[in-house]
Design a protein around this motif. Sequence first.
Motif: not given
Length: 107
Positions: A68-92
């Motif tokens: 949803d974030q990627i779509s929101g950015a690109l549909e608004a005219g962004a040239a791309g996106v960069m994702a950021w996370t918190m160092p203490s966060t772990s994902y599956h």
Amino acid sequence: IDGLPEPACGPSKCTPPTLYPYEIVHYATLRTIEILAKVNPEAVVVPWIQAYPDPTFGQPMGLEQFWDQISGALEAGAAGVMAWTMPSTSYHPKFYHEILEQLEEGK
């Protein structure tokens, strides 16, 4: 800023903001592009998007919210996106693998 109305759900109206990943990123990207166009029409906007669960409001961050974030950015005219996370966060471990697979499939 004149000329760009705030959507029904804009940064000052969406609570908690992590329930509105598309709307927040789309609106912020549109506003950024509008502001930059006045000083540098050739400026490129590549926003940072959130890639971690919301610790403040306890909202999840899964593929749906990420896309949803990627779509929101690109549909608004962004040239791309960069994702950021918190160092203490772990994902599956599959989180980023699924994103990569979808990108490779052209989704």
